[in-house]
Enzyme design. Structure first.
Site, PDB file in Angstrom:
ATOM      1  CG  ASP A 209      -2.408  -0.736   1.000  1.00 26.52           C
ATOM      2  OD1 ASP A 209      -2.655  -0.969  -0.210  1.00 26.52           O
ATOM      3  OD2 ASP A 209      -2.943  -0.775   2.026  1.00 26.52           O
ATOM      4  CE  LYS A 231       3.967   4.288  -8.944  1.00 25.62           C
ATOM      5  NZ  LYS A 231       5.387   4.017  -9.244  1.00 25.62           N
TER       6      LYS A 231
END
Length: 417
Positions: A209, A231
């Site tokens: 994360d 992403k």
């Protein structure tokens, strides 16, 4: 037949692991040394019989809980009967000598805490990590005299290295595939749990994360694949589906996967969603709790979420949707009536509306508020305000996520750092 040499202080000890489960262990004495040694004996399943007129409160609590048998009297000849192992630790050398002599006559291995050279057994400095028990004894010979502090330091170094993965030991057993949901803590890499750090060191794949302890990723071996969950595209909901699928795919490919999350996996971390998906796919899951930023970030900034005479409770609330948003599940009027501490997560964008709602439902507009941005990190900063001013202060100071917001009188109690 050659004569058996008499033991001397220069004779090295022979290391061995005793299996004491269900076997009688006699402990003579009930002081602080015994208090430290008892948990290890009890964890080994020993049938502990303790003889001492007095014991520490902690030892007495163990006896009252039925963990051991306590004879509240001085040591007597015959107490060694049936013992497999003995620990002698009183403040009377004559009692210790008599108990050790009886142990010798009955061939019971005996530790004497007052005179190691007169004992027939020594207790190593022990620790546990990565499924291994580490036991360290200095030889007591030549240029390595017995030094308990040095022994403990060696033990601590080995245990720490195994625990955090810095002491790399090649495994010889097949690694079990699966997923570990690891709470990485509030951001400072030193605040991840020992177990979490060890699992990171053993991983083939790490799905990380944005709010996880990013500095730890640099310590991973080159072969470890790191997937940046921040992403993954297609929006928030689709991103979670994609994360779930990545965990499933890598685990089914036989890899050991760590899902590294900020804080604790179950505190606004969507951990259960991932567990449910993995469980439905038949993939074994381990959940490693983490230090939640809801309490650790205020603490690091000098704010206790509870304090005697000030706050007897604290409530943690997600502020990612505004109070007037139909998606909100929070009872803001009820929160406004509470007198304790309110901790808001993911609330920077909506703090003005949240503060207005609390004031509208009865909370004092002069209630202190602290906004702690990037808590526990080198870039940590704290902005103080009140419910009446926090919305404007947050905008004027450019406070941005991640930030933990604390509302309550404890803000005034805390010492600025």
């Amino acid at each position: 037949m050659p004569a058996t040499p008499e033991p001397t202080p220069a004779t090295p000890a022979y290391p061995v692991g005793l299996r004491l489960a269900g076997r009688r262990v006699l402990v003579v004495g009930g002081g602080t040394v015994v208090q430290r040694r008892l948990p290890g004996l009890l964890a080994a399943g020993a049938d502990v019989v303790l003889v001492s007129p007095e014991v520490t409160p902690s030892v007495e609590a163990m006896a009252q809980a039925g963990e051991l048998t306590w004879h509240r009297r001085p040591y007597e000849d015959g107490d060694m009967d049936g013992a497999w192992y003995a620990l002698v630790s009183t403040d009377d050398p004559e009692v210790n000598t008599a108990a050790a002599a009886e142990a010798e006559s009955r061939r019971v291995w005996c530790v004497r805490t007052d005179d190691a050279d007169a004992a027939t057994a020594w207790t190593p400095a022990t620790g546990r990590a990565a499924g291994v028990t580490v036991a360290v004894l200095t030889s007591g010979t030549g240029d390595a005299p017995r030094d308990p502090r040095r022994t403990a330091a060696i033990r601590d170094a080995v245990v720490a290295g195994l625990g955090d993965g810095s002491l790399a030991v090649p495994g010889h057993r097949a690694r079990t595939s699966g997923v570990a949901l690891v709470g990485g803590g509030p951001g400072d890499p030193d605040l991840i749990t020992v177990r979490g750090r060890r699992l990171l060191a053993e991983a083939d794949v790490v799905v990380a994360d944005r709010l996880g302890p990013r500095d730890l990723l640099d310590e991973l071996p080159p072969h470890v694949e790191v997937i940046d969950a921040a992403k993954i595209p297609y929006g928030r909901a689709m991103a979670q589906d994609a994360i779930n699928q990545a965990l499933v795919d890598h685990a089914k490919a036989g890899r050991s996967v760590v899902r590294l999350k900020g804080g604790d996996p179950y505190v606004f971390g969507r951990g259960m969603e991932e567990v449910e998906r993995l469980t439905a796919e038949g993939i074994p899951v381990t959940v490693v709790p983490g230090i939640s930023s809801s309490i650790s970030v205020p603490g690091a900034a000098g704010i206790p979420v509870t304090h005697r005479g000030v706050a007897h409770e604290f409530t943690v609330v997600s502020g990612h949707v505004a109070p007037d948003d139909p998606r909100s599940l929070v009872d803001w009027p009820a929160l406004a009536r509470l007198r304790g501490t309110l901790v808001l997560m993911m609330a920077v964008e909506n703090i003005g509306a949240i503060a207005a709602a609390l004031v509208a439902h009865g909370r004092d507009p002069e209630t202190p508020v602290a906004l702690v941005q990037e808590g526990t990190m080198a870039t940590e900063r704290r902005v103080d305000a009140t419910l009446a001013t926090v919305g404007e202060r947050a905008r004027a100071e450019g406070v941005r996520p991640p930030a933990v917001i604390v509302i309550g009188e404890v803000v005034a109690v805390g010492t600025r750092q």
